[in-house]
Design an enzyme around this catalytic site. Structure first.
Site, short mmCIF file in Angstrom:
data_model
loop_
_atom_site.label_atom_id
_atom_site.label_comp_id
_atom_site.label_asym_id
_atom_site.label_seq_id
_atom_site.Cartn_x
_atom_site.Cartn_y
_atom_site.Cartn_z
N CYS A 50 0.84 -1.21 0.00
CA CYS A 50 0.00 0.00 0.00
C CYS A 50 0.87 1.26 0.00
O CYS A 50 1.75 1.41 0.85
CB CYS A 50 -0.91 0.01 1.23
SG CYS A 50 -1.79 1.57 1.48
N CYS A 53 0.54 3.36 3.47
CA CYS A 53 0.97 2.86 4.77
C CYS A 53 2.32 3.47 5.17
O CYS A 53 3.16 3.79 4.30
CB CYS A 53 1.08 1.33 4.74
SG CYS A 53 -0.52 0.48 4.90
N HIS A 113 -4.08 0.48 8.13
CA HIS A 113 -4.63 0.21 6.81
C HIS A 113 -6.10 -0.24 6.90
O HIS A 113 -6.86 -0.12 5.93
CB HIS A 113 -3.80 -0.89 6.14
CG HIS A 113 -4.16 -1.17 4.72
ND1 HIS A 113 -3.82 -0.34 3.67
CD2 HIS A 113 -4.84 -2.23 4.16
CE1 HIS A 113 -4.27 -0.86 2.53
NE2 HIS A 113 -4.88 -2.00 2.81
N ASN A 153 -13.73 10.06 -0.75
CA ASN A 153 -14.46 9.00 -1.45
C ASN A 153 -14.20 7.71 -0.69
O ASN A 153 -13.06 7.24 -0.63
CB ASN A 153 -13.99 8.85 -2.89
CG ASN A 153 -14.33 10.06 -3.74
OD1 ASN A 153 -15.41 10.65 -3.57
ND2 ASN A 153 -13.45 10.45 -4.63
N SER A 161 -9.49 4.50 -5.15
CA SER A 161 -8.50 3.64 -5.79
C SER A 161 -7.61 2.89 -4.80
O SER A 161 -6.86 2.00 -5.20
CB SER A 161 -7.61 4.48 -6.73
OG SER A 161 -6.95 5.50 -6.01
N HIS A 164 -6.86 1.90 1.76
CA HIS A 164 -6.38 2.56 2.97
C HIS A 164 -7.20 3.83 3.18
O HIS A 164 -7.21 4.69 2.30
CB HIS A 164 -4.90 2.90 2.83
CG HIS A 164 -4.25 3.32 4.11
ND1 HIS A 164 -3.15 2.67 4.65
CD2 HIS A 164 -4.53 4.33 4.98
CE1 HIS A 164 -2.80 3.27 5.78
NE2 HIS A 164 -3.62 4.27 5.98
N HIS A 166 -8.57 7.29 3.43
CA HIS A 166 -7.92 8.57 3.16
C HIS A 166 -8.90 9.55 2.53
O HIS A 166 -9.98 9.16 2.08
CB HIS A 166 -6.71 8.38 2.23
CG HIS A 166 -7.08 7.95 0.85
ND1 HIS A 166 -7.44 6.65 0.53
CD2 HIS A 166 -7.16 8.64 -0.32
CE1 HIS A 166 -7.71 6.56 -0.76
NE2 HIS A 166 -7.56 7.76 -1.31
N GLN A 168 -9.00 13.72 0.40
CA GLN A 168 -8.24 14.57 -0.50
C GLN A 168 -8.56 16.04 -0.26
O GLN A 168 -9.60 16.37 0.31
CB GLN A 168 -8.54 14.23 -1.96
CG GLN A 168 -8.20 12.79 -2.34
CD GLN A 168 -8.42 12.53 -3.82
OE1 GLN A 168 -7.87 13.21 -4.68
NE2 GLN A 168 -9.24 11.53 -4.13
#
Length: 345
Positions: A50, A53, A113, A153, A161, A164, A166, A168
């Site tokens: 990943c 990570c 993760h 998202n 995509s 993990h 996250h 933006q």
């Protein structure tokens, strides 16, 4: 008198001025829509492959630090670029284009993760809120930036995509379409009433208490009267703050608690990691004062009847007007019935 639970009707979105069609009688029809198998959610705490990570290398060879809380970096595949040159194109006012400059960042919510926001501790979510605020202040210091969009998202069906957890941040040199709509609506209301539109809307929703999901000292989470998605919600600050930059420590702590409670309720509806696209709407930056703007955060989840049955915007909705079957009141009631203790997947 309209019967919201039985009769087709239109509802006005106060923030955009647009309408949505509500067709509650259609929820009684037999469902033969698309159903998909869910991939098992058995992510490890750490994935050596990943790129989010701690300690791992990203696509450009940069190595992540051994971070302990949340971590932010410039997206290796940014949709907007800071060094984009200024340019315009106009052919007979029919073919029109112009360059767009920006900065895109990624925020890893946790070194783990396998943890999504509802599975994180409140203090860890507060660290994410702190980082959101810090990044907003840093990006707003660039005078050419006019708007900062903070969003997440969640889930592969929402285009995420990397599993993990996250979010933006996109900062750009002009105002996005939805922000222009909301700016116009809020400015008109403020000029007429001397109060923010959402200040009065939240007061009415609290009075009626039909669509309120979370109510604490500084925030409410509710299903908007005009919600288009099945379990769409909105978090609104009780104090009319224009951007996340204005939140106090107490407000940020309450926002973290609100995020955990709302997303936990989401996961508990269908006992699955509930996908959604979520994002803050707040005042533009470097464009003067905006007393009309009131910070809020939208959640747009696609799930409709189960962990595998999704709502699609197709046909009439793509070509005419957004439409929903279950009413916002029914959705709010479902969310209110969910436990605030996260299910064990």
């Amino acid at each position: 008198m309209l019967d919201f639970a039985e009769q087709p009707h239109k509802r006005k979105n106060l923030l955009t001025g647009e309408y949505i069609l509500v067709s509650p009688h259609r929820s009684k029809r037999p469902w033969q829509g698309q159903v998909e198998d869910l991939a098992p959610d058995n992510r490890p705490e750490y994935d050596p492959k990943c790129y989010l990570c701690p300690g791992n290398s990203r696509a450009d060879g940069t190595q992540n630090p051994p971070y302990k809380d949340s971590f932010v970096f410039v997206n290796d595949f940014s949709a907007l670029l800071e060094d984009t040159p200024t340019g315009q194109f106009n052919e007979e006012n029919l073919l029109v284009a112009e360059s767009e400059r920006g900065i895109c960042k990624v925020i890893s919510f946790s070194p783990r993760h396998d943890l999504t926001l509802p599975e994180m501790e409140v203090d860890a979510i507060k660290a994410v809120v702190d980082l959101w605020q810090q990044e907003f202040e840093t990006l707003a210091a660039n005078e050419w930036i006019k708007y900062i969009q903070i969003f997440e998202n969640k889930g592969s069906i929402m285009g995420c995509s990397n599993p993990h957890p996250h979010g933006q941040i996109w900062a750009e040199s002009s105002l996005p379409v939805e922000i222009e709509k909301e700016s116009a609506q809020q400015k008109t209301y403020f000029e007429q009433h001397g109060r923010t539109l959402l200040q009065d809307y939240v007061a009415l929703e609290l009075k009626k208490n039909e669509r309120i999901i979370v109510d604490n000292a500084h925030f409410v989470a509710l299903v908007p009267f005009w919600a288009a998605w099945p379990y769409e919600t909105m978090i609104v600050s009780k104090r009319p703050v224009s951007t996340i930059q204005g939140f106090t420590e107490e407000e940020k702590a309450d926002l973290a608690r609100t995020l955990k409670e709302l997303t936990t309720r989401y996961d508990n509806i269908f006992k699955t990691s509930f996908p959604y696209s979520a994002g803050m709407h707040q005042a533009p930056v470097n464009t003067g004062e905006h007393p009309e703007w009131h910070w809020h955060m939208h959640f747009y989840p696609p799930l409709l009847r189960s962990a595998t049955v999704k709502k699609f915007m197709v046909g009439y909705e793509m070509l005419a007007t957004p439409q929903r079957d279950i009413t916002p009141e029914q959705a709010a009631n479902t969310l209110k019935q969910q436990s605030t203790i996260h299910y064990k997947g």
